[in-house]
Design an enzyme around this catalytic site. Structure first.
Site, mmCIF file in Angstrom:
data_model
loop_
_atom_site.group_PDB
_atom_site.id
_atom_site.type_symbol
_atom_site.label_atom_id
_atom_site.label_comp_id
_atom_site.label_asym_id
_atom_site.label_seq_id
_atom_site.Cartn_x
_atom_site.Cartn_y
_atom_site.Cartn_z
ATOM 1 C CG HIS A 1 -19.869 -9.104 -148.467
ATOM 2 N ND1 HIS A 1 -19.396 -10.391 -148.581
ATOM 3 C CD2 HIS A 1 -21.062 -9.205 -147.799
ATOM 4 C CE1 HIS A 1 -20.250 -11.228 -148.017
ATOM 5 N NE2 HIS A 1 -21.270 -10.534 -147.540
ATOM 6 C CG ASP B 1 -23.343 -13.418 -146.546
ATOM 7 O OD1 ASP B 1 -24.330 -13.987 -146.035
ATOM 8 O OD2 ASP B 1 -23.180 -12.190 -146.519
ATOM 9 C CB SER C 1 -18.810 -10.763 -151.768
ATOM 10 O OG SER C 1 -17.746 -10.468 -150.888
#
Length: 198
Positions: A45, A138, A18
């Site tokens: 992401h 995540d 991310s």
């Protein structure tokens, strides 16, 4: 003997990242050879409303072409895949991809957990999971699933990360096999690839 306990049992690699992971992922993609044996499945992401440019930016740096898989596309060796913007990317039992627009997980779509967990279910102990820099949790549960099913787990050293939240969360949740800097992750992947070509 290299420094890593690698062998040729593995069938796929999944990479999650991310915020702060772009530099690391481009260094990895620019360092692995064009005929790298295993498929690499990336869930990163990204801004959901920006559909163009991200794949191209990765492809410019990558020796191998980066592609966004279509629904039901088979996972093939020597390919680098990227979860499309605003879609969850799953791996199904027939070694095919599945795309969905179901609810966000960890405020994210694509969700790294979904990609890692479904890949762990399919590949079991033949999967390598790598988690890079990121600003939320995540991927932590996905790494636990990979570990629980006998796969190999690697996180980027939190000390090197631009944002350490994601790898730090994985380290808290499960016993990760290797905590490595990006250059060491590259060395691991090159050593792994040699196993398949020797």
């Amino acid at each position: 003997m290299g420094r890593f306990n690698v062998n040729n049992q593995y069938k796929a690699i999944v990479i999650g990242g991310s915020a702060g992971s772009f530099q690391g992922i481009t260094r990895i993609l620019s360092s692995i050879p064009e005929d790298f044996t295993l498929p690499i499945i990336m869930c990163l992401h990204r801004l959901k409303h920006v559909r163009n440019g991200f794949v191209e930016a990765l492809s410019i740096k990558s020796i191998n072409a980066v592609k966004e898989p279509y629904d039901k596309e088979p996972v093939k060796k020597k390919n680098v895949y990227l979860a499309p913007a605003n879609y969850h990317l799953s791996v199904e039992l027939g070694h095919t991809f599945s795309l969905s627009t179901e609810e966000m997980v960890n405020n994210s779509r694509p969700s790294i957990d979904i990609t890692l967990e479904t890949a762990a279910y399919v590949y079991r102990n033949k999967l390598i999971g790598i988690l890079l820099s990121g600003a939320n949790r995540d991927g932590a549960m996905g790494m636990k699933r990979i570990k629980d099913r006998g796969g190999l787990t690697i996180v980027q050293d939190p000390a090197e990360c631009m944002i350490e939240t994601m790898p730090a969360a994985a380290l808290k949740l499960t016993e990760i096999d290797y905590t490595l800097k990006v250059d060491e992750i590259i060395s691991f992947l090159l050593e792994l690839d040699k196993c398949y070509k020797s």
